[in-house]
Design a protein around this motif. Structure first.
Motif, PDB file in Angstrom:
ATOM      1  N   GLY A 255      -1.910  12.500   2.069  1.00 42.13           N
ATOM      2  CA  GLY A 255      -0.875  12.010   2.798  1.00 42.13           C
ATOM      3  C   GLY A 255      -0.489  10.528   2.040  1.00 42.13           C
ATOM      4  N   ASN A 256      -1.722   9.630   1.960  1.00 47.81           N
ATOM      5  CA  ASN A 256      -1.629   8.333   1.544  1.00 47.81           C
ATOM      6  C   ASN A 256      -0.888   8.236   0.147  1.00 47.81           C
ATOM      7  OD1 ASN A 256      -2.703   7.443   3.861  1.00 47.81           O
ATOM      8  ND2 ASN A 256      -4.764   7.059   2.939  1.00 47.81           N
ATOM      9  N   TYR A 257      -1.418   9.511  -0.634  1.00 46.44           N
ATOM     10  CA  TYR A 257      -0.673   9.331  -2.010  1.00 46.44           C
ATOM     11  C   TYR A 257       0.796   9.754  -2.040  1.00 46.44           C
ATOM     12  CZ  TYR A 257      -0.085  11.055  -6.724  1.00 46.44           C
ATOM     13  OH  TYR A 257       0.618  11.278  -7.806  1.00 46.44           O
ATOM     14  N   TYR A 258       1.301  10.514  -0.976  1.00 44.06           N
ATOM     15  CA  TYR A 258       2.644  10.747  -1.077  1.00 44.06           C
ATOM     16  C   TYR A 258       3.462   9.536  -0.497  1.00 44.06           C
ATOM     17  CZ  TYR A 258       2.318  15.816  -2.445  1.00 44.06           C
ATOM     18  OH  TYR A 258       2.319  16.903  -2.863  1.00 44.06           O
ATOM     19  N   TYR A 259       2.727   9.126   0.441  1.00 46.59           N
ATOM     20  CA  TYR A 259       3.308   7.760   1.119  1.00 46.59           C
ATOM     21  C   TYR A 259       3.482   6.539   0.371  1.00 46.59           C
ATOM     22  CZ  TYR A 259       4.741   4.993   5.236  1.00 46.59           C
ATOM     23  OH  TYR A 259       5.558   3.999   6.061  1.00 46.59           O
ATOM     24  N   GLU A 260       2.241   6.249  -0.120  1.00 44.77           N
ATOM     25  CA  GLU A 260       2.317   4.880  -0.814  1.00 44.77           C
ATOM     26  C   GLU A 260       2.830   5.006  -2.453  1.00 44.77           C
ATOM     27  OE1 GLU A 260      -1.730   3.888   0.035  1.00 44.77           O
ATOM     28  OE2 GLU A 260      -1.574   3.646   2.062  1.00 44.77           O
ATOM     29  N   GLU A 261       2.487   6.181  -3.124  1.00 43.21           N
ATOM     30  CA  GLU A 261       2.444   6.247  -4.330  1.00 43.21           C
ATOM     31  C   GLU A 261       3.836   6.726  -4.855  1.00 43.21           C
ATOM     32  OE1 GLU A 261       0.513   5.147  -6.610  1.00 43.21           O
ATOM     33  OE2 GLU A 261      -0.872   4.275  -5.191  1.00 43.21           O
TER      34      GLU A 261
ATOM     35  N   ASN B  13       6.353   7.467  -2.301  1.00 43.05           N
ATOM     36  CA  ASN B  13       7.451   7.309  -1.270  1.00 43.05           C
ATOM     37  C   ASN B  13       7.913   8.345  -0.722  1.00 43.05           C
ATOM     38  OD1 ASN B  13       8.760   5.316   0.457  1.00 43.05           O
ATOM     39  ND2 ASN B  13      10.564   5.097  -1.018  1.00 43.05           N
ATOM     40  N   LYS B  14       7.044   9.559  -0.463  1.00 39.29           N
ATOM     41  CA  LYS B  14       7.728  10.480   0.163  1.00 39.29           C
ATOM     42  C   LYS B  14       7.223  10.887   1.574  1.00 39.29           C
ATOM     43  CE  LYS B  14       8.405  13.320  -4.206  1.00 39.29           C
ATOM     44  NZ  LYS B  14       8.109  14.522  -4.890  1.00 39.29           N
ATOM     45  N   THR B  15       8.130  10.339   2.484  1.00 35.69           N
ATOM     46  CA  THR B  15       7.726  10.356   3.855  1.00 35.69           C
ATOM     47  C   THR B  15       7.446  11.475   4.556  1.00 35.69           C
ATOM     48  OG1 THR B  15       8.995   8.294   4.252  1.00 35.69           O
ATOM     49  CG2 THR B  15       8.155   9.268   6.344  1.00 35.69           C
ATOM     50  N   THR B  16       8.583  12.581   4.388  1.00 37.39           N
ATOM     51  CA  THR B  16       8.121  14.195   4.897  1.00 37.39           C
ATOM     52  C   THR B  16       6.800  14.759   4.451  1.00 37.39           C
ATOM     53  OG1 THR B  16      10.622  14.205   5.273  1.00 37.39           O
ATOM     54  CG2 THR B  16       9.189  16.207   5.456  1.00 37.39           C
ATOM     55  N   GLU B  17       6.605  14.631   3.252  1.00 39.75           N
ATOM     56  CA  GLU B  17       5.417  15.278   2.557  1.00 39.75           C
ATOM     57  C   GLU B  17       4.050  14.649   3.179  1.00 39.75           C
ATOM     58  OE1 GLU B  17       7.992  14.556   0.819  1.00 39.75           O
ATOM     59  OE2 GLU B  17       8.748  16.241  -0.101  1.00 39.75           O
ATOM     60  N   SER B  18       4.168  13.294   3.132  1.00 35.89           N
ATOM     61  CA  SER B  18       2.975  12.495   3.678  1.00 35.89           C
ATOM     62  C   SER B  18       2.852  13.045   5.166  1.00 35.89           C
ATOM     63  CB  SER B  18       3.196  11.104   3.395  1.00 35.89           C
ATOM     64  OG  SER B  18       4.015  10.550   4.425  1.00 35.89           O
TER      65      SER B  18
END
Length: 832
Positions: free
Chosen positions: A660-666, A668-673
């Motif tokens: 989740g951190n990878y999707y959110y921070e790297e 920028n995919k909010t839904t997937e995170s």
């Protein structure tokens, strides 16, 4: 046509026959041609030049430096020309100069001028000494000559300039030049520097400001102009103006780290330590990746590290302060003072193991100075067992066996090993200078053991030894009288006497002689030493003696000093986990806001209270279940993302959080995170990191979680049996993190008993009741049982509450080391 040489060294001499030989000898191996330009022909310069086969030229000077240098450019046969004064020495290898001269992309080099006997501000223009010899390059202005050249780099060459008073007419000529070249940015900049060197600060500000108005930012002196103007404004206490200039300068010349260091100084003055830390850390990063861009910063990395260490120490960030001081010492091992800085902070941080590391390193490197300094620090901190452990390794390096014996004697004495002490004293040479040190320590040991007969014998012996200073004898006689009579005399204590009595007091405390130490404390407190109060309190903190600490506190008159003292006292008590005593000190200063230490203390008290309560209400020793096996496919996917966490630390829910951190921070995919965080949460509904991230996303997009749960989200794990139960539990926890306990309980009660694991629901409600001090909590426990799983849930839910509290503190005090350490401590707590 004459042959074209590679390098001509042009030495300009003016009554410098005493220095000329050294100057030539240091460049003779690198120069293809040496020109000696004699400005005044009244010494033996001619003969010295001929001795080294240098070309001697006498010129009609007339106070025009540019004319002289342009003449050199005209007659020099080298493709490059290096300008030196006869009073200067430059040392470099031929391969070094060859590398510089072979660079086709450089037109000129700056060297570092070390004015060893002057304390002046100098322009980087004065460092431009090595340039290509081109026909279109010309110097201008009679003094402080300037040549416009692009593509300039730093040569990383040091030129040592001996005492050189300069031409006293330069200032007068510079004024004349300013009348001719009115509003000339360079001349106003140089004139501003000269005024600054004469301590005419306000006048210098006027000229430096005028120079800045018409500056071409591509000129190499531009960043230095910002620095000089900022320094002048700081000297004039015009801090807001200085900060504006520095911010503008940093924006234009981010590579010139001197501006960041000065900006940090202004931030410190304005009590913005966080801004100062950021500026200094930025400066360190830039220095680490410095790429010979000019002008090279003049403030050394060690100065930046020392300043950063001082700030962290003032903020009580002791681990970071130690790191800064150690890094600074590694860069400059001649600065032994930094070892004592490290020792001082180690004492406050209770991390004496670092001394072991440094001592082992000094033994390995056979660094005598470091060895002796660290041993001295160990003695000051009364680490006697540690000294004895290492003394055998040090002994071959020490020059005098008697010194080793004296150290061993004192260590055994302070550790109460009487037989060893007796043996060493019988072997001691009473003519040795180290014997006196042993004798004074033995006096203190006899005080501690009430051996008054021996005290009288030792006092007579001390008085008969001429080598012991009279003042030192007076101090020990005073201490003996005060301890024996238990009567405080009204006496003046100078700094030396104060420090000796303080040391005796600490020794008595080490020997568990609290009553005698208290007498000396009262004596010391007669003398108002504002800067000594916290150091005076440190040994009493280790003893957890709040009575003595309060006694010191009552002697502090200023409210601001009282608050500063209490902050440091509470911080130290918390490091030793003296929770009750910390609260006592906080209540003592109830009128003061102790900021982050309130967060840390509240959290420690909360977790202690929780642990006591669970032990009271639970009936059995609680054993936590082992974690579930990791899903191999999930782990494989996680590894494909090249995440950094160690496999040993992983669980299925933690892997989902990392994804989740990878999707959110790297990405920028909010839904997937959010999906990844929800997966982590349903696998472990007590995963605080997942919960925190879900709440953050939910606060920004209220409908996203609902939409995900309504669509194709699949329930996994064995905590929740429906999406409704997952959503309700999640909403309850969001209320919980906002400290809305009634709403959290109501939401959780709406979940049907068959929709989620019962113990989890009951534990959540119980935790809310207990945290909210609801009297129904005990009835609730009696009604719903006391299984191991139930109490483990309660502990973890309450731990989430504590982490949430400490995270709120971190938002406000992100710089604080102790609040981060407390968070790490809570994370690791387990109910076992």
């Amino acid at each position: 046509m004459y042959e074209k040489y590679r390098l001509t060294v042009c030495i300009i001499s003016k009554n410098s026959q005493n220095n000329l030989s050294n100057c030539i000898e240091n460049i003779i191996d690198i120069a293809d041609e040496i020109l000696v330009i004699d400005l005044e022909n009244d010494d033996n310069t001619n003969e010295i030049a001929l001795k080294y086969n240098a070309k001697y030229i006498n010129v009609d000077y007339k106070g025009d430096n540019s004319k002289v240098k342009n003449y050199c450019l005209d007659i020099a046969r080298g493709r490059w020309i290096l300008f030196l004064d006869a009073s200067e020495i430059v040392t470099m290898q031929k391969d070094t100069i060859d590398c510089l001269l072979d660079n086709p992309n450089v037109e000129g080099y700056l060297v570092y001028i070390d004015y060893i006997e002057q304390n002046r501000i100098n322009s980087p223009i004065q460092s431009m000494r090595l340039i290509r010899n081109r026909a279109d390059y010309r110097f201008k202005y009679r003094v402080f000559e300037y040549i416009e050249i692009s593509n300039i780099k730093d040569a990383n060459i040091r030129v040592i300039k001996k005492n050189d008073e300069g031409d006293k007419n330069n200032f007068k000529i510079l004024l004349e030049e300013l009348k001719i070249y009115q509003n000339n940015s360079y001349l106003m900049y140089i004139y501003g520097i000269e005024l600054l060197n004469q301590q005419r600060v306000e006048e210098s500000i006027e000229y430096l400001k005028k120079s800045l108005e018409s500056i071409n930012l591509e000129y190499i002196y531009a960043p230095h102009l910002y620095k000089c103007l900022a320094w002048a404004l700081i000297s004039s206490k015009r801090f807001d103006e200085a900060l504006n200039i520095l911010e503008e300068g940093v924006n234009e010349f981010s590579f010139y780290t001197d501006l960041l260091v000065l900006k940090a100084e202004v931030e410190r003055i304005n009590n913005n330590n966080i801004g100062a830390i950021k500026d200094l850390e930025d400066a360190l990063r830039m220095n680490a990746s410095f790429n010979i861009v000019i002008p090279k910063p003049e403030i050394h990395t060690t100065v930046i590290l020392d300043t950063l260490g001082e700030i962290h120490e003032s903020l009580l960030n002791y681990k970071q302060a130690i790191t800064c001081y150690r890094n600074s010492y590694e860069l400059n091992k001649s600065n032994i003072e930094n070892l004592y800085n490290i020792g001082r902070v180690i004492q406050k941080n209770n991390s004496v193991y670092i001394l072991d590391e440094m001592l082992e390193e000094s033994i390995e490197q056979n660094d005598m100075n470091q060895m002796m300094a660290i041993m001295d620090i160990c003695c000051q901190q009364r680490e006697y067992s540690r000294i004895l452990k290492h003394i055998k390794q040090l002994q071959p390096s020490l020059l005098q066996e008697e010194q080793v014996s004296s150290v061993k004697t004192v260590c055994h004495m302070m550790l109460g090993e009487k037989e060893e002490v007796k043996r060493y004293f019988e072997q001691a040479n009473n003519k040795s200078p180290f014997y006196n040190y042993m004798l004074l320590q033995r006096m203190e040991y006899c005080w501690a053991n009430d051996d008054w007969k021996k005290v009288d014998e030792i006092m007579d012996e001390i008085n008969n030894i001429e080598d012991i200073e009279k003042e030192l004898k007076e101090i020990y006689m005073l201490v003996n009288s005060v301890i024996l009579e238990n009567k405080i005399q009204n006496i003046e204590l100078n700094e030396f006497k104060y420090d000796v009595i303080n040391s005796v007091m600490e020794n008595l405390l080490f020997l568990n002689q609290t009553d005698k130490a208290s007498i000396l404390l009262t004596l010391l407190l007669q003398v108002k030493r504002k800067h000594k109060y916290i150091d005076l309190a440190l040994p009493w903190i280790k003893q957890c003696n709040t009575q003595a600490i309060k006694q010191i506190y009552t002697c502090i008159q200023s409210k601001s000093d009282q608050k500063e003292f209490l902050v440091q006292i509470v911080e130290q008590l918390l490091r030793y986990d003296y929770i009750k005593e910390s609260r006592e000190m906080v209540q003592l200063g109830k009128d003061y806001d102790l900021g982050l230490y309130e967060y840390v203390l509240n959290t420690k008290e909360f977790m202690q209270k929780l642990d006591n309560w669970i032990n009271d209400v639970s009936t059995n020793k609680i054993i936590e279940n082992n974690k579930a096996n990791i899903n191999k496919e999930l782990l494989l996917f996680y590894r494909s993302l090249e995440m950094s966490a160690k496999d040993d630390d992983l669980t299925n829910d933690k892997i989902h959080v990392e994804i989740g951190n990878y999707y959110y921070e790297e990405l920028n995919k909010t839904t997937e995170s959010l999906i990844a965080y929800l997966r982590a949460f349903q696998l472990n509904p007590l995963n605080y990191e997942a919960l925190k991230k879900i709440k953050k996303i939910n606060d920004n997009n209220l409908t996203l979680t609902v939409n995900i749960l309504k669509n194709d989200f699949i329930i996994e794990g064995d905590y929740f049996y429906s999406k409704q139960s997952l959503e309700s539990y999640l909403n309850g926890f969001i209320y919980f993190l906002d400290y809305k306990f009634n709403e959290a309980i109501t939401t959780m009660l709406s979940v049907n008993e068959d929709d989620m694991r019962d113990n989890l629901k009951i534990a959540f409600i119980t935790s809310c009741l207990w945290i909210d001090n609801n009297i129904e909590v005990n009835d609730w426990i009696c009604k719903h049982g006391k299984t191991d799983e139930f109490f483990i849930y309660i502990f973890e839910i309450c731990k989430i509450y504590a982490l949430n509290r400490i995270d709120n503190g971190l938002k406000e005090y992100s710089f604080s080391e102790i609040i981060r350490d407390e968070r790490i401590r809570i994370e690791k707590l387990k109910l076992i």
